[in-house]
Design a protein around this motif. Structure first.
Motif, mmCIF file in Angstrom:
data_model
loop_
_atom_site.group_PDB
_atom_site.id
_atom_site.type_symbol
_atom_site.label_atom_id
_atom_site.label_comp_id
_atom_site.label_asym_id
_atom_site.label_seq_id
_atom_site.Cartn_x
_atom_site.Cartn_y
_atom_site.Cartn_z
ATOM 1 N N VAL A 86 -29.364 15.643 1.399
ATOM 2 C CA VAL A 86 -30.602 14.587 1.740
ATOM 3 C C VAL A 86 -30.180 13.166 0.971
ATOM 4 C CG1 VAL A 86 -32.791 13.651 1.850
ATOM 5 C CG2 VAL A 86 -32.225 16.075 2.376
ATOM 6 N N TRP A 87 -29.640 13.287 -0.032
ATOM 7 C CA TRP A 87 -29.374 12.069 -1.094
ATOM 8 C C TRP A 87 -28.626 12.496 -2.103
ATOM 9 C CZ3 TRP A 87 -30.275 7.484 0.853
ATOM 10 C CH2 TRP A 87 -30.109 6.263 -0.073
ATOM 11 N N PRO A 88 -27.726 11.493 -2.779
ATOM 12 C CA PRO A 88 -27.099 11.829 -3.729
ATOM 13 C C PRO A 88 -27.735 12.600 -4.865
ATOM 14 C CG PRO A 88 -26.034 9.964 -2.850
ATOM 15 C CD PRO A 88 -27.430 9.949 -2.151
ATOM 16 N N ASN A 89 -27.308 13.324 -5.693
ATOM 17 C CA ASN A 89 -27.790 14.033 -6.987
ATOM 18 C C ASN A 89 -27.855 13.002 -7.910
ATOM 19 O OD1 ASN A 89 -28.747 15.821 -8.838
ATOM 20 N ND2 ASN A 89 -27.400 17.237 -8.852
ATOM 21 N N MET A 90 -28.763 11.936 -7.941
ATOM 22 C CA MET A 90 -28.742 11.091 -9.006
ATOM 23 C C MET A 90 -28.949 11.269 -10.383
ATOM 24 S SD MET A 90 -28.109 8.337 -7.538
ATOM 25 C CE MET A 90 -28.126 7.247 -5.960
ATOM 26 N N PRO A 91 -30.020 12.633 -10.499
ATOM 27 C CA PRO A 91 -29.952 13.175 -12.046
ATOM 28 C C PRO A 91 -28.698 13.457 -12.825
ATOM 29 C CG PRO A 91 -31.860 13.985 -10.688
ATOM 30 C CD PRO A 91 -30.713 13.368 -9.689
ATOM 31 N N ILE A 131 -28.789 8.609 -13.539
ATOM 32 C CA ILE A 131 -29.447 7.288 -13.115
ATOM 33 C C ILE A 131 -31.145 7.682 -13.288
ATOM 34 C CG2 ILE A 131 -30.040 6.311 -10.906
ATOM 35 C CD1 ILE A 131 -27.293 5.642 -11.797
ATOM 36 N N LEU A 132 -31.341 9.035 -13.147
ATOM 37 C CA LEU A 132 -32.740 9.354 -13.112
ATOM 38 C C LEU A 132 -32.738 10.548 -14.086
ATOM 39 C CD1 LEU A 132 -33.948 9.716 -9.295
ATOM 40 C CD2 LEU A 132 -34.268 7.711 -11.044
ATOM 41 N N SER A 191 -40.464 8.224 -1.137
ATOM 42 C CA SER A 191 -39.630 7.669 -0.544
ATOM 43 C C SER A 191 -38.817 6.543 -0.987
ATOM 44 C CB SER A 191 -39.983 7.423 1.032
ATOM 45 O OG SER A 191 -41.011 6.285 0.896
ATOM 46 N N SER A 192 -39.503 5.744 -1.644
ATOM 47 C CA SER A 192 -38.938 4.323 -2.275
ATOM 48 C C SER A 192 -38.025 4.864 -3.582
ATOM 49 C CB SER A 192 -39.903 3.500 -2.541
ATOM 50 O OG SER A 192 -40.088 2.560 -1.285
ATOM 51 N N LEU A 193 -38.730 5.772 -4.491
ATOM 52 C CA LEU A 193 -37.835 6.201 -5.493
ATOM 53 C C LEU A 193 -36.468 6.769 -5.102
ATOM 54 C CD1 LEU A 193 -37.876 7.195 -8.536
ATOM 55 C CD2 LEU A 193 -38.748 9.411 -7.880
ATOM 56 N N VAL A 194 -36.504 7.507 -4.027
ATOM 57 C CA VAL A 194 -35.119 8.186 -3.666
ATOM 58 C C VAL A 194 -34.235 6.910 -3.089
ATOM 59 C CG1 VAL A 194 -34.150 9.563 -1.827
ATOM 60 C CG2 VAL A 194 -36.293 10.201 -2.720
ATOM 61 N N ILE A 195 -34.873 5.973 -2.238
ATOM 62 C CA ILE A 195 -33.949 4.792 -1.592
ATOM 63 C C ILE A 195 -33.382 3.788 -2.918
ATOM 64 C CG2 ILE A 195 -33.950 2.895 -0.049
ATOM 65 C CD1 ILE A 195 -33.481 5.679 1.515
ATOM 66 N N ASN A 196 -34.549 3.755 -3.770
ATOM 67 C CA ASN A 196 -34.119 2.554 -4.726
ATOM 68 C C ASN A 196 -33.138 3.205 -5.788
ATOM 69 O OD1 ASN A 196 -37.718 1.066 -4.667
ATOM 70 N ND2 ASN A 196 -36.060 0.736 -3.296
ATOM 71 N N SER A 197 -33.293 4.340 -5.848
ATOM 72 C CA SER A 197 -32.226 4.814 -6.840
ATOM 73 C C SER A 197 -30.983 4.606 -6.806
ATOM 74 C CB SER A 197 -32.310 6.628 -6.901
ATOM 75 O OG SER A 197 -31.936 7.215 -5.672
ATOM 76 N N ALA A 198 -30.458 4.088 -5.764
ATOM 77 C CA ALA A 198 -29.052 3.716 -5.144
ATOM 78 C C ALA A 198 -29.029 2.336 -5.943
ATOM 79 C CB ALA A 198 -28.707 3.614 -3.842
ATOM 80 N N GLY A 199 -29.856 1.513 -6.311
ATOM 81 C CA GLY A 199 -29.741 0.189 -6.831
ATOM 82 C C GLY A 199 -30.023 0.275 -8.259
ATOM 83 N N LYS A 207 -33.996 6.190 -15.461
ATOM 84 C CA LYS A 207 -35.357 6.144 -15.217
ATOM 85 C C LYS A 207 -35.799 7.500 -15.493
ATOM 86 C CE LYS A 207 -34.694 2.037 -13.304
ATOM 87 N NZ LYS A 207 -35.368 0.962 -14.158
ATOM 88 N N GLN A 208 -37.140 7.710 -16.138
ATOM 89 C CA GLN A 208 -37.663 8.774 -16.377
ATOM 90 C C GLN A 208 -38.785 9.236 -15.037
ATOM 91 O OE1 GLN A 208 -36.648 10.331 -19.624
ATOM 92 N NE2 GLN A 208 -35.167 8.918 -18.891
#
Length: 410
Positions: free
Chosen positions: A178-183, A187-188, A141-149, A157-158
């Protein structure tokens, strides 16, 4: 070499905010030195890269918010704290939960209490590598939420895990709904790993092993004939008598019926640390996945290279194996340690090959769903039970309970 482990989270829920995540580095460099070296990153890219490879995060149920809280606690009050201990009338001081041989430290005690969010941000900028044991929400959960920062001007981030975990993260979390597609924003980067292959990740060698985290059950409702899908549990508050296990699924492959979790064997300079995700005993799964791991690490135990084992014990009281949903109780923890002991003995060890082996218990569930009116500290009960069995079986392990907000050296 010694490992420095900060437990950002060590709870198995269902309370949020302290779920499983550990921040790992060697003792070769302090967090203060990491930040000071990083200030010159623009003029010395090589130094910056070296520092980002020093940190490793295993699971991410807790993250930047919890690190901020830890830094604030230590910098302002000059000692560690575990907020979960405040919720039980019978809890003991922190040192009660760690074996007396364990060195406990406060790595952020000299930080400025008014810059805690800045420190947390800067340290997460240094954190480049995540190992995810499985995609359950309490581990990501924190990986998902923190990715916005996470800043886009840093390397992505790998995020490493099994093919199952990586596919699940992309499909069910970073899917644009559910969450933006950070990859897709760099971002990830989601990186699948092969099992039982040594991978170089940052400054560490990492070997991943499969685990069973309970059966994948199809559940048929007795009322109305509706079909429900359950991964590891029937939802809280639902009467299990209303459901019957479906036998429609047929397969010759037992792995198909089990939820996949993983463990990571992490090494650096001939020092090893074994970290488990959620899993069940081989005695329950009948898959002998854990036995494969014990066979691998037994030589390391005998050579005194295994600094510690971090594994779960979710339930404080013994439970019907059919209702454990892929978790361990104290008796199953001891059973698994005895399997490791047997593997060591098969290699010609003495009578107590696990003597002084550090066993750190995490993922303890808070008993808020219990029908018992007076709720007691589950960590205290688990530690007492494990120490009793440890003595009865003459294992000689040094058993401790991981506490969110604390840092130890192994």
């Amino acid at each position: 070499m010694s490992f420095e482990i900060t437990f950002l989270g060590a709870s198995g829920g269902p309370l949020e905010g302290n779920t499983c995540s550990l921040l790992l580095k060697s003792t070769n460099i302090t967090y203060s030195e990491l930040l000071e070296l990083g200030q010159d990153a623009s003029s010395n890219p090589h130094t910056y890269k070296t520092n980002t490879e020093e940190l490793l995060c295993v699971d991410a149920g807790s993250g930047m918010g919890k690190l901020t809280e830890i830094i604030h606690q230590e910098s302002k009050f000059h000692h560690s704290a575990c907020n979960l201990l405040k919720y039980y009338f019978d809890s003991e001081p922190i040192d009660y939960y760690y074996h007396k041989s364990i060195k406990r430290i406060e790595p952020f005690v000299n930080f400025n209490e008014y810059n805690t969010i800045t420190y947390s941000k800067l340290l997460f900028n240094k954190l480049n590598n995540f190992l995810i044991t499985h995609p359950h929400l309490d581990h990501v959960s924190s990986l998902v939420i923190n990715s916005a920062g996470f800043t886009s001007n840093n390397p992505p981030k790998q995020v490493y895990g099994s093919k199952y975990t990586i596919k699940s993260l992309q499909s069910h979390y970073f899917n644009g709904v559910v969450w933006p597609n950070m990859p897709s924003f760099d971002i990830l980067k989601l990186v699948p790993l092969e099992f039982q292959v040594v991978h170089r990740i940052g400054d560490y060698n990492v070997q991943m092993f499969p685990l069973s985290h309970g059966e994948l059950n199809l559940i048929e409702s007795k009322e109305g004939g509706g079909r429900h899908s359950s991964v590891t549990t029937i939802p809280a508050g639902v009467n299990q008598d209303h459901y019957t296990m479906s036998t429609h699924r047929k397969s010759t492959d037992p792995d198909e019926h089990h939820y996949q979790s993983t463990s990571f064997l992490i090494s650096r300079n001939d020092a090893y640390l074994l970290v488990f995700g959620d899993f069940e005993s081989d005695l329950v799964s009948k898959l002998q996945r854990n036995l494969t791991i014990w066979k691998t690490v037994a030589p390391l135990v005998l050579e005194h290279k295994l600094k510690g084992v971090v594994l779960e014990c979710s339930n404080a009281r013994e439970t019907d194996p059919n209702k454990l949903y892929g978790h361990l109780t104290p008796k199953y923890v001891i059973y698994e340690l005895k399997q490791l002991q047997q593997e060591c003995k098969s290699l010609g060890s003495g009578e107590a090959p696990l003597k002084e082996l550090n066993v750190i218990i995490n993922h303890v569930k808070e008993p808020i769903l219990s029908n018992i009116r007076e709720i007691t500290d589950p960590r205290k009960h688990i530690l007492q039970e494990l120490n009793k069995y440890n003595e009865e079986e003459k294992l000689g392990c040094h058993i401790s309970m991981a506490l969110s907000g604390t840092t130890i050296v192994l």
